[in-house]
Design a protein around this motif. Structure first.
Motif, PDB file in Angstrom:
ATOM      1  N   ALA A 251    -115.669 -39.435  -8.095  1.00 54.21           N
ATOM      2  CA  ALA A 251    -116.671 -40.212  -7.346  1.00 54.21           C
ATOM      3  C   ALA A 251    -117.024 -39.457  -6.071  1.00 54.21           C
ATOM      4  N   GLY A 252    -118.191 -39.820  -5.494  1.00 55.59           N
ATOM      5  CA  GLY A 252    -118.606 -39.158  -4.258  1.00 55.59           C
ATOM      6  C   GLY A 252    -119.666 -38.134  -4.595  1.00 55.59           C
ATOM      7  N   VAL A 253    -120.934 -38.583  -4.558  1.00 53.54           N
ATOM      8  CA  VAL A 253    -122.025 -37.695  -4.999  1.00 53.54           C
ATOM      9  C   VAL A 253    -123.053 -37.538  -3.893  1.00 53.54           C
ATOM     10  N   ASP A 254    -123.866 -36.494  -3.990  1.00 54.44           N
ATOM     11  CA  ASP A 254    -124.925 -36.256  -3.016  1.00 54.44           C
ATOM     12  C   ASP A 254    -126.132 -37.156  -3.305  1.00 54.44           C
ATOM     13  N   PHE A 255    -127.013 -37.279  -2.299  1.00 54.58           N
ATOM     14  CA  PHE A 255    -128.153 -38.191  -2.442  1.00 54.58           C
ATOM     15  C   PHE A 255    -129.400 -37.489  -2.979  1.00 54.58           C
ATOM     16  N   HIS A 256    -129.387 -36.156  -3.048  1.00 57.84           N
ATOM     17  CA  HIS A 256    -130.627 -35.445  -3.349  1.00 57.84           C
ATOM     18  C   HIS A 256    -130.605 -34.738  -4.700  1.00 57.84           C
ATOM     19  N   VAL A 257    -129.600 -35.028  -5.517  1.00 60.66           N
ATOM     20  CA  VAL A 257    -129.477 -34.374  -6.824  1.00 60.66           C
ATOM     21  C   VAL A 257    -129.313 -35.459  -7.899  1.00 60.66           C
TER      22      VAL A 257
ATOM     23  N   ARG B 295    -132.660 -39.523 -15.341  1.00 54.78           N
ATOM     24  CA  ARG B 295    -131.732 -39.567 -14.216  1.00 54.78           C
ATOM     25  C   ARG B 295    -132.326 -40.255 -12.988  1.00 54.78           C
ATOM     26  N   GLU B 296    -131.434 -40.772 -12.144  1.00 60.30           N
ATOM     27  CA  GLU B 296    -131.843 -41.337 -10.859  1.00 60.30           C
ATOM     28  C   GLU B 296    -131.620 -40.284  -9.779  1.00 60.30           C
ATOM     29  N   GLN B 297    -132.222 -40.504  -8.629  1.00 62.13           N
ATOM     30  CA  GLN B 297    -132.043 -39.708  -7.411  1.00 62.13           C
ATOM     31  C   GLN B 297    -132.673 -38.314  -7.485  1.00 62.13           C
ATOM     32  N   GLY B 298    -132.936 -37.798  -6.281  1.00 60.97           N
ATOM     33  CA  GLY B 298    -133.490 -36.461  -6.167  1.00 60.97           C
ATOM     34  C   GLY B 298    -134.862 -36.369  -6.840  1.00 60.97           C
TER      35      GLY B 298
ATOM     36  N   ALA C 130    -131.420 -48.743  -2.370  1.00 61.27           N
ATOM     37  CA  ALA C 130    -132.198 -47.661  -1.731  1.00 61.27           C
ATOM     38  C   ALA C 130    -132.631 -46.634  -2.764  1.00 61.27           C
ATOM     39  N   TRP C 131    -131.709 -46.236  -3.659  1.00 64.50           N
ATOM     40  CA  TRP C 131    -132.099 -45.151  -4.567  1.00 64.50           C
ATOM     41  C   TRP C 131    -133.043 -45.619  -5.672  1.00 64.50           C
ATOM     42  N   LYS C 132    -133.276 -46.916  -5.779  1.00 64.61           N
ATOM     43  CA  LYS C 132    -134.303 -47.402  -6.715  1.00 64.61           C
ATOM     44  C   LYS C 132    -135.607 -47.751  -5.971  1.00 64.61           C
ATOM     45  N   ILE C 133    -135.498 -48.436  -4.818  1.00 61.62           N
ATOM     46  CA  ILE C 133    -136.711 -48.883  -4.114  1.00 61.62           C
ATOM     47  C   ILE C 133    -137.481 -47.674  -3.549  1.00 61.62           C
TER      48      ILE C 133
END
Ligand code: NDP
Length: 477
Positions: A438-444, A457-460, A155-158
């Protein structure tokens, strides 16, 4: 029924299929999936190339609607998709559902980003000239993913690849094709034009390699092992293509004398053992100052005694099985190595029998470890952690940073001075204070330094850096 690959908008069976096995119960076949060939991969790349001109110029509302619809369906089906994920990967049902929700949130976030695409308008250094800075899609993006986050990493790549107008060839890990197939099916039904997203399930050495060797892939984003990451890098240099790597970690979690013991133990147990230790952000080096060392080790032992290790889908399970036999062998080999190196196996490390045949391992904690041991330097990727005793904060920080990796880094302390100093000086892409590594947010932003990562970086919003290329246009007024 064999689940097929998606190439140029058609579901293609191919000549071979492979089975997806449940690691909690190896008698349970989750499904059968078509195995793509190198030729299928080349057809997928050609389809993505042909689809690029139209998709790169598609309207932002079309992209927004498809990503939004995908988010909505993933979130509406979170229980079913979360169960599929836990069944194929072995993380607990709560973790599987949580990861599925995160995938939905990521699609939702990038649906919004489509509507926020922007550039800059600046005056030129010369009179009567205007300058515009815009972001354009890169082209055909190759996506290669590992088995440990079967829905969140795809999901975070597509999602950003499509949001910014790229077309995609996606190869998921062979061990966990089910969740990837499900999100591609959702995106396809949400209305993606043919060829914009292509799915090629199959062997990395065949399908992945065909992607690396193609001059028609303009960018590759990869998450997985350091060894494969190097292959991606070398092949990308050859083709002068953009590449982004997220690889391993050997993440430190520091516990200082002034820490709240309960906070430290909860964060350490979560960091080291939850998701069966199979997270690149897991902590396997617990660096503990001598004033709290013995109390911390005793409390860890008590906490570990109570952990429920069982079938991922059973109510009450806290830790599921290891993903497969070869990973289990790697974990037990490292437990043997730790003993040979002179670390003391204080708790766990035994193979467990449960009602069904699966790869069950009791989480293992070593004490009396040093940072020079192989168990402290090499990524194990299982529920195995070591306690390294240090004198004080300064030594803890030195040991924490003494590693070839730099993904995540954590500290348990009640001292503002030490927390602030650690945030500034930890050589890692992500730092956690009184929280698990571990355990990170999806928008940063997500990503690391040193041997853990390469590229942006990936995400956000930071994802735009990889999935777009900048254009500067000058106009005479
Ligand atoms: P691998 O590197 O073996 O596999 C990752 C992906 O690469 C899989 O899809 C795999 O295919 C594919 N692949 C394998 N060989 C090639 C090749 N020659 N060309 C192109 N693609 C290829 O890693 P794992 O999936 O086994 O994941 C475990 C490792 O990944 C751990 O070391 C872990 O630390 C790291 N990791 C890092 C993360 C991070 O964000 N930093 C996140 C998750 C994992 P196949 O299905 O055939 O194996």
């Amino acid at each position: 029924m064999v689940q097929k690959n998606l190439i140029d908008g058609e579901w293609i069976a191919g000549s071979e299929a492979f089975r997806n096995i449940n690691p909690s119960d190896t008698n349970d076949v989750v499904g059968e999936y078509a195995r793509a060939s190198a030729e299928d991969a080349r057809a997928a790349i050609a389809a993505a190339k042909a689809a690029f001109p139209a998709w790169s110029r598609s309207g932002i509302l079309e992209r927004h609607a498809i990503l939004r619809k995908t988010a909505d369906e993933i979130l509406a089906r979170k229980d079913e998709l979360g169960k599929l994920l836990s069944r194929e990967e072995g993380k607990t049902l709560a973790e599987g559902i949580g990861e599925t929700v995160r995938a939905g949130q990521i699609f939702d976030f990038f649906a919004g980003e489509c509507l926020r695409l922007a550039g800059e308008v600046l005056p030129s250094a010369r009179p009567n000239i205007g300058v515009e800075i815009t972001r354009e899609p890169v082209g055909v993006v190759g996506i290669i993913t590992p088995w440990n986050f079967p829905i969140a990493i795809p999901a975070w790549k597509i999602a950003p690849a499509l949001c910014y107008g790229n077309t995609v060839v996606f190869k998921p890990a062979e061990l966990v094709p089910g969740s990837s197939w499900a999100i591609v099916d959702i995106l396809h039904r949400a209305g993606l034009p043919k060829g914009v997203l292509n799915l090629v399930m199959g062997k990395g050495s065949v399908v992945g390699q065909a992607m690396l060797d193609s001059p028609d892939i303009h960018a590759i984003t990869f998450t997985g092992s350091t060894g494969t990451g190097k292959r991606v890098a070398l092949a990308s240099v050859e083709h002068n293509r953009k590449y982004q790597l997220e690889m391993g970690g050997k993440n430190p979690f520091v516990v200082l004398d002034d820490a709240d013991l309960n906070v430290a133990v909860e964060a350490a147990v979560n960091s080291a053992f939850f998701s069966t230790g199979q997270r690149c952000t897991a902590s396997s080096r617990l660096i503990v100052t001598e004033g709290i060392h013995d109390r911390f080790v005793a409390a860890m032992g008590e906490r570990m005694k109570g952990l429920v290790i069982d079938d991922a889908l059973k109510a009450g399970t806290q830790i599921g099985p290891v993903v497969d036999e070869s990973q289990l062998n790697q974990d037990t080999d490292y437990i043997a190595i730790g003993r040979q190196e002179g670390a003391k196996l204080a708790f766990g490390g035994e193979l467990l029998k449960r009602d069904t045949p699966g790869f069950y391992l009791q989480p293992a904690l070593f004490t009396e470890a040093t940072n020079a041991m192989r168990i402290s330097r090499e990524e194990i990727f299982g529920p195995v952690a070591s306690v390294i005793r240090v004198k004080d904060y300064d030594e803890a920080l030195t040991v924490a940073n003494d590693t070839p990796f730099g993904l995540s880094s954590g500290i348990a302390t009640t001292s503002l001075k030490h927390a602030t100093h650690f945030k500034r000086n930890a050589e890692a892409g992500m730092v956690m204070v009184n929280l698990p590594t571990a355990g990170v947010d999806f928008h940063v932003p997500f990503g690391g330094r040193k041997g853990s990562s390469h590229g942006s970086r990936e995400q956000g919003r930071y994802a735009a850096e990889f999935y777009t290329t900048v254009k500067t246009a000058y106009t005479l007024a």
